[in-house]
Scaffold this motif. Sequence first.
Motif, mmCIF file in Angstrom:
data_model
loop_
_atom_site.group_PDB
_atom_site.id
_atom_site.type_symbol
_atom_site.label_atom_id
_atom_site.label_comp_id
_atom_site.label_asym_id
_atom_site.label_seq_id
_atom_site.Cartn_x
_atom_site.Cartn_y
_atom_site.Cartn_z
ATOM 1 N N LEU A 1 19.475 16.906 -47.893
ATOM 2 C CA LEU A 1 18.948 17.535 -49.110
ATOM 3 C C LEU A 1 18.020 18.708 -48.820
ATOM 4 N N ALA A 2 17.547 18.793 -47.587
ATOM 5 C CA ALA A 2 16.464 19.717 -47.249
ATOM 6 C C ALA A 2 16.911 21.167 -47.173
ATOM 7 N N ASP A 3 16.096 22.023 -47.768
ATOM 8 C CA ASP A 3 16.191 23.457 -47.523
ATOM 9 C C ASP A 3 15.303 23.814 -46.347
ATOM 10 N N ASP A 4 14.213 23.069 -46.221
ATOM 11 C CA ASP A 4 13.243 23.276 -45.157
ATOM 12 C C ASP A 4 12.863 21.919 -44.579
ATOM 13 N N VAL A 5 12.638 21.886 -43.265
ATOM 14 C CA VAL A 5 12.231 20.651 -42.597
ATOM 15 C C VAL A 5 10.958 20.944 -41.812
ATOM 16 N N LEU A 6 9.954 20.115 -42.042
ATOM 17 C CA LEU A 6 8.705 20.203 -41.300
ATOM 18 C C LEU A 6 8.690 19.046 -40.306
ATOM 19 N N ASP A 7 8.806 19.364 -39.028
ATOM 20 C CA ASP A 7 8.829 18.349 -37.984
ATOM 21 C C ASP A 7 7.428 17.794 -37.791
ATOM 22 N N ASN A 8 7.275 16.499 -38.046
ATOM 23 C CA ASN A 8 5.974 15.835 -37.952
ATOM 24 C C ASN A 8 5.979 14.786 -36.840
ATOM 25 N N ASP A 9 6.708 15.062 -35.762
ATOM 26 C CA ASP A 9 6.778 14.132 -34.641
ATOM 27 C C ASP A 9 5.618 14.296 -33.665
ATOM 28 N N GLY A 10 5.053 15.474 -33.618
ATOM 29 C CA GLY A 10 4.034 15.760 -32.612
ATOM 30 C C GLY A 10 2.642 15.324 -33.016
ATOM 31 N N PRO A 11 1.681 15.656 -32.180
ATOM 32 C CA PRO A 11 0.288 15.328 -32.492
ATOM 33 C C PRO A 11 -0.192 16.109 -33.713
ATOM 34 N N PRO A 12 -1.159 15.540 -34.436
ATOM 35 C CA PRO A 12 -1.634 16.177 -35.674
ATOM 36 C C PRO A 12 -2.092 17.624 -35.500
ATOM 37 N N ASP A 13 -2.677 17.966 -34.359
ATOM 38 C CA ASP A 13 -3.189 19.322 -34.185
ATOM 39 C C ASP A 13 -2.086 20.373 -34.049
ATOM 40 N N THR A 14 -0.835 19.963 -33.880
ATOM 41 C CA THR A 14 0.263 20.930 -33.808
ATOM 42 C C THR A 14 0.876 21.203 -35.174
ATOM 43 N N LEU A 15 0.494 20.438 -36.163
ATOM 44 C CA LEU A 15 1.085 20.568 -37.493
ATOM 45 C C LEU A 15 0.549 21.783 -38.252
ATOM 46 N N GLY A 16 -0.719 22.096 -38.095
ATOM 47 C CA GLY A 16 -1.357 23.190 -38.837
ATOM 48 C C GLY A 16 -0.623 24.519 -38.765
ATOM 49 N N PRO A 17 -0.296 25.012 -37.572
ATOM 50 C CA PRO A 17 0.413 26.300 -37.499
ATOM 51 C C PRO A 17 1.787 26.270 -38.173
ATOM 52 N N ARG A 18 2.476 25.155 -38.101
ATOM 53 C CA ARG A 18 3.786 25.060 -38.757
ATOM 54 C C ARG A 18 3.625 25.043 -40.279
ATOM 55 N N VAL A 19 2.590 24.364 -40.773
ATOM 56 C CA VAL A 19 2.319 24.348 -42.209
ATOM 57 C C VAL A 19 1.954 25.755 -42.678
ATOM 58 N N GLU A 20 1.156 26.461 -41.909
ATOM 59 C CA GLU A 20 0.778 27.833 -42.271
ATOM 60 C C GLU A 20 1.997 28.744 -42.309
ATOM 61 N N ALA A 21 2.895 28.628 -41.353
ATOM 62 C CA ALA A 21 4.117 29.444 -41.345
ATOM 63 C C ALA A 21 4.979 29.131 -42.573
ATOM 64 N N LEU A 22 5.084 27.866 -42.919
ATOM 65 C CA LEU A 22 5.851 27.475 -44.092
ATOM 66 C C LEU A 22 5.192 27.997 -45.371
ATOM 67 N N HIS A 23 3.877 27.937 -45.429
ATOM 68 C CA HIS A 23 3.137 28.475 -46.574
ATOM 69 C C HIS A 23 3.433 29.970 -46.746
ATOM 70 N N GLN A 24 3.379 30.721 -45.660
ATOM 71 C CA GLN A 24 3.662 32.158 -45.738
ATOM 72 C C GLN A 24 5.104 32.405 -46.203
ATOM 73 N N HIS A 25 6.031 31.588 -45.727
ATOM 74 C CA HIS A 25 7.431 31.684 -46.146
ATOM 75 C C HIS A 25 7.544 31.432 -47.646
ATOM 76 N N TYR A 26 6.874 30.413 -48.145
ATOM 77 C CA TYR A 26 6.928 30.096 -49.570
ATOM 78 C C TYR A 26 6.255 31.180 -50.413
ATOM 79 N N LEU A 27 5.192 31.768 -49.913
ATOM 80 C CA LEU A 27 4.570 32.884 -50.635
ATOM 81 C C LEU A 27 5.541 34.052 -50.772
ATOM 82 N N ARG A 28 6.270 34.361 -49.687
ATOM 83 C CA ARG A 28 7.252 35.454 -49.744
ATOM 84 C C ARG A 28 8.370 35.123 -50.739
#
Length: 135
Positions: free
Chosen positions: A92-119
């Motif tokens: 069903l996904a248009d976008d997938v956020l991989d949440n397998d890694g440690p919590p501190d690696t999630l922030g940059p991916r969330v920020e990139a997705l946020h910028q994508h959604y803003l565009r």
Amino acid sequence: ARLEAILHPMIRTQSAAAVRAAGGAYVLLAVPLLAEKASGTGSYRDRMDRVLVVDCCRGRQVERVMRRSGLTREQVMAIIAAQATREQRLALADDVLDNDGPPDTLGPRVEALHQHYLRLAQAKQSSADPTQPHC
């Protein structure tokens, strides 16, 4: 089915009101049963532009649920077995956020997705019919 028939219209009404009241460039709706209800009448998918799935491997999912809820592995596995599969959610996904890694690696991916959604939101707003209100 009876409970869903009572609750789901109220939930849809409240979520629609929350979307209208939102002030951001885009809105995220957390719909835990989206994959289970995706083909149903009045599904949320019909009211969305995109679906984001936050994903992790089964082992990590089980580990996190056990830690968070105090359930046994068997209880967690029974819950997972009653839900849509990982493959169904990812389909069903248009976008997938991989949440397998440690919590501190999630922030940059969330920020990139946020910028994508803003565009995407800006492009949608730019192409919208100026005679129609923007939602």
